[in-house]
Structures are given as structure tokens and as C-alpha cells.
Write an enzyme that holds these catalytic residues in place. Sequence first.
Site, PDB file in Angstrom:
ATOM      1  CD  GLU A 178       4.408   0.956  -3.515  1.00 28.59           C
ATOM      2  OE1 GLU A 178       5.435   1.519  -3.909  1.00 28.59           O
ATOM      3  OE2 GLU A 178       4.361   0.301  -2.456  1.00 28.59           O
TER       4      GLU A 178
HETATM    5  C1  HEC Z   1       1.134   3.988  -3.253  1.00 28.35           C
HETATM    6  C2  HEC Z   1       1.969   4.547  -2.252  1.00 28.35           C
HETATM    7  C3  HEC Z   1       3.443   4.666  -2.527  1.00 28.35           C
HETATM    8  C4  HEC Z   1       4.070   5.312  -3.575  1.00 28.35           C
HETATM    9  C5  HEC Z   1       3.437   6.009  -4.756  1.00 28.35           C
HETATM   10  C6  HEC Z   1       5.484   5.244  -3.302  1.00 28.35           C
HETATM   11  N1  HEC Z   1       5.705   4.555  -2.141  1.00 28.35           N
HETATM   12 FE1  HEC Z   1       7.475   4.282  -1.239  1.00 28.35          FE
HETATM   13  N2  HEC Z   1       6.612   2.979   0.026  1.00 28.35           N
HETATM   14  C7  HEC Z   1       5.267   2.703   0.100  1.00 28.35           C
HETATM   15  C8  HEC Z   1       5.067   1.550   0.962  1.00 28.35           C
HETATM   16  C9  HEC Z   1       3.733   0.909   1.322  1.00 28.35           C
HETATM   17  C10 HEC Z   1       6.343   1.136   1.380  1.00 28.35           C
HETATM   18  C11 HEC Z   1       6.662  -0.098   2.221  1.00 28.35           C
HETATM   19  C12 HEC Z   1       6.555  -1.262   1.256  1.00 28.35           C
HETATM   20  C13 HEC Z   1       7.177  -2.540   1.704  1.00 28.35           C
HETATM   21  O1  HEC Z   1       7.853  -2.574   2.721  1.00 28.35           O
HETATM   22  O2  HEC Z   1       7.008  -3.540   0.990  1.00 28.35           O
HETATM   23  C14 HEC Z   1       7.296   2.076   0.788  1.00 28.35           C
HETATM   24  C15 HEC Z   1       8.676   2.081   1.019  1.00 28.35           C
HETATM   25  C16 HEC Z   1       9.512   3.084   0.604  1.00 28.35           C
HETATM   26  C17 HEC Z   1      10.851   3.316   1.103  1.00 28.35           C
HETATM   27  C18 HEC Z   1      11.554   2.495   2.157  1.00 28.35           C
HETATM   28  C19 HEC Z   1      11.537   3.197   3.470  1.00 28.35           C
HETATM   29  C20 HEC Z   1      11.688   2.282   4.622  1.00 28.35           C
HETATM   30  O3  HEC Z   1      11.685   2.777   5.741  1.00 28.35           O
HETATM   31  O4  HEC Z   1      11.785   1.064   4.453  1.00 28.35           O
HETATM   32  C21 HEC Z   1      11.359   4.401   0.432  1.00 28.35           C
HETATM   33  C22 HEC Z   1      12.714   5.048   0.596  1.00 28.35           C
HETATM   34  C23 HEC Z   1      10.344   4.814  -0.517  1.00 28.35           C
HETATM   35  N3  HEC Z   1       9.228   4.000  -0.364  1.00 28.35           N
HETATM   36  C24 HEC Z   1      10.499   5.803  -1.470  1.00 28.35           C
HETATM   37  C25 HEC Z   1       9.612   5.975  -2.534  1.00 28.35           C
HETATM   38  C26 HEC Z   1       9.910   6.714  -3.767  1.00 28.35           C
HETATM   39  C27 HEC Z   1      11.231   7.359  -4.083  1.00 28.35           C
HETATM   40  C28 HEC Z   1       8.773   6.689  -4.516  1.00 28.35           C
HETATM   41  C29 HEC Z   1       8.564   7.261  -5.888  1.00 28.35           C
HETATM   42  C30 HEC Z   1       9.412   6.717  -6.931  1.00 28.35           C
HETATM   43  C31 HEC Z   1       7.774   5.953  -3.744  1.00 28.35           C
HETATM   44  N4  HEC Z   1       8.337   5.509  -2.579  1.00 28.35           N
HETATM   45  C32 HEC Z   1       6.467   5.780  -4.135  1.00 28.35           C
HETATM   46  C33 HEC Z   1       4.278   3.415  -0.519  1.00 28.35           C
HETATM   47  C34 HEC Z   1       4.479   4.175  -1.644  1.00 28.35           C
END
Ligand code: HEC
Length: 340
Positions: free
Chosen positions: A143
Site C-alpha cells: 500500500e
Molecule cells: C494500495 C491501496 C490502498 C491504500 C493506499 C489504502 N488502502 Fe485502505 N484498503 C485497501 C485494501 C486492499 C483494503 C482491504 C485489505 C484487507 O482486508 O486486508 C483496505 C481496507 C481499508 C478499510 C477497511 C474497510 C472495510 O470495509 O473493511 C479502511 C477504512 C481503509 N482501508 C482506509 C484507508 C485509509 C484511511 C488509508 C490511508 C491512510 C488507506 N486505506 C490506504 C487498499 C488501500
Amino acid sequence: MKHVKVMILCVFGASVLYGANTLIEKAKEHGLRAIPDNKKELLKLIDDPKDPITDAKVILGKKLYFDPRLSKSGLISCNTCHNLGLGGVDGLSVAIGNQWTPNPHHLNSPTVYNSVFFSAQFWDGRSPHLADQAMGPTLADAEMAATPEHIEGVVTSIPAYVSAFKKAYGANVKIDFAKITSTIAVFERILITPSRFDKFLNGHKEALSKAEKEGLNIFIDKGCAACHTGIALGGTMQPFEIAQKYKFANVGDFKGDKNGMVKTPTLRNITETAPYFHNGEVWSLKEAIKMMGSIQLGITIDDKDASKIETFLKALKGKKPLITYPQLPESTATTPKPIN
Ligand code: HEC
Ligand code: HEC
């Protein structure tokens, strides 16, 4: 006599189907809940007395959400994968992060809209709330790939950020990794999207069309609301592959948490968050609905019923908060440089 019986049956059937009062009650009995239209009620759900939502935190949290300098490469922000102009997702099957690295488990980016209503975050539910959740992606290699030191270094090297933190939390604030990520989480708490469905549940009987009401009724009768329930129509951990295997189960190695439970995705704004399922292998909403019938309920949902459910699901598209793209404070000579 026979005729009268049929008449009564018809009237009864029609009232179950279209009688808005009855349907509102039925939906509530099945655990479906509206986003409150009353601000006080809403705040009870989204606010945290230990870290109350304030304008200063929201404004700062929004900047940090959009700031790619928090990533190692200087290119990736939360908004890269959870694009607020795209339903809070990236529209890709598998999330792509630092140096074009796909998520190692082939996981799809879930939406951040309404995530404040989830009791579990991440597909395997490993995080209980948003503040804890926001630490993960900033550090994950696939990420943003940063370190707490990098993130703290960026923020504390920019005077406008330092003064914004002081304004939000007082002059003695310790601007560390936990504070930075919890501030992003405060911004995420306001990302809620009230829809016509909420208006309906809140008592405006005409807020849904006849076809949408029929779809809602089928959604409940088929058993979808057993898991897609509560305010988010999702957000809790549930068993997956109850009646049948998911045909794309071998794409990536995700198998749920240690008990095989998977976080139920929200169905709000579902038309905007394709592709579907944890590995983003299904692009058609109608197909996802039919697959849910066979995988989770052991039933066949025919085309007609799938379309009717889809009609209801479209009514879950909500009004997004107005987000103006923030001007980010400029870097200084001491701001850590991007590493590529
Ligand atoms: C490279 C892409 C990427 C970036 C950059 C990213 N995310 Fe995510 N995010 C994901 C993915 C893929 C998941 C699911 C991962 C897992 O379940 O292991 C996730 C899960 C989440 C969830 C959980 C939602 C759920 O329905 O379970 C939240 C809230 C979230 N991210 C917020 C953020 C925030 C705030 C940031 C910045 C600090 C961020 N993400 C940066 C890809 C990203
Ligand atoms: C037993 C609980 C359960 C039932 C019943 C259930 N679902 Fe699901 N639903 C889930 C889970 C868990 C997932 C995520 C599975 C995954 O991706 O690994 C899901 C995924 C979905 C998705 C894809 C969402 C996305 O963003 O990826 C849709 C659409 C959906 N369900 C609709 C329905 C409909 C319509 C019904 C009724 C026909 C239904 N579900 C019944 C638990 C359930």
C-alpha cells in the site's frame, strides 16, 4: 365464498408487498436500520466522546487523507485506492500499491463510505475501528509502504500541519503516528451517505418506488438481510460459502479469518463499487446477487428476482458529503524525500 377468500388473500398479499407501513416494520424487524435524520441521533453513532469530531480535526484529517507525501513514494494517498469521487474505491479487482505492487492476497479495496458503521474492518475483520485501521495501510508494503518515522517526519517538517494539529488538539499535542492516523479516522467518520432508503425507513413512505419496495421485500424474503443488515447493510463478520463454493475462491489465498468468517461488505452505493467480492472477480451486480443466492442461501435466484433485488439495491445510492479537494501545505527543506 371462495371468491371472498381469494380477495382477502390478494389484499393481504398486496399489503405485505406494497403496504409501506408494513414493509417499513418488516425491514426493521429484520434488522435493517436507517441513518438517523436527526443530527443528535447520528452523532451518537459516529462520534467518539474520547476523540470528538470537530471542524479542525475534519479539515486536517481530510488533508492527510489526500496527502501522497505520507507514502514512501510520495505518490500514494488513501484517496488513491479509496477514491472519494469513485464511491470510495479504486474500481480495480486487486488493490495496487507502492511500486505497482498488487495486494499479496489479491484483495479488492473496500469502500470507506459508511465504514464508520462497520463493527469489523478489513476483509478478515482484524481491526475493530477506524483509528486502529488507518495505521495498517500507511505501513503495508503493498500500500503506502511508509514507516511511522517517515510519516511523522513529513508532518512535523511542515509548519502549517504542526499549527493545524495544535489548533485541533491544543498546544501540547504530541504529533506522532497514532495521532496522525487517528485524525484521518475522524475525517472518515463523516463519510456517510444518506439515501432514499433511509428516508423510507425514517417514515417517508413514498421515498421508494413501487418496484424498489418490491425489491426490498424480495431481498428480505430471500434471506439477504440476515447478513446485510444494520445501518451499513453489512459490516459484520459472517460465514462465507455456506451452501456452495465461490467459483473464484482460488484467485488469491484469502480464506477469511481463523474461523473462515468474512467481513460482509456494505451494500450502500453498491452500483459504484464494482468489481465485487474480496478478490474483485465479479463485475456484474446481478451476477453477484445470483451468486449470493447459491453460495450463501442454497437457492437459485432467477433473472427476474435478481433484477428486482438490483432495483432495490440501486436505491441505496446515497448523497455523498461535499468534499472540496484540499490545498496541501507545502514541503520544506527538512521534509523527507520520496523514495522510489
Ligand atoms: C494500495 C491501496 C490502498 C491504500 C493506499 C489504502 N488502502 Fe485502505 N484498503 C485497501 C485494501 C486492499 C483494503 C482491504 C485489505 C484487507 O482486508 O486486508 C483496505 C481496507 C481499508 C478499510 C477497511 C474497510 C472495510 O470495509 O473493511 C479502511 C477504512 C481503509 N482501508 C482506509 C484507508 C485509509 C484511511 C488509508 C490511508 C491512510 C488507506 N486505506 C490506504 C487498499 C488501500
Ligand atoms: C450468510 C451471510 C450472507 C447472506 C445470507 C448474504 N450475503 Fe451477501 N455477502 C456476504 C459476505 C460475507 C460477502 C463477502 C464475501 C467475499 O467477498 O468473500 C457478501 C458479498 C455480497 C456482495 C458483493 C459486495 C461487494 O462489495 O463485494 C453482494 C452484492 C451481496 N453480498 C448481496 C447479497 C444478496 C442480494 C443476498 C441475498 C440474495 C446476500 N448477499 C446474502 C454475506 C451474506
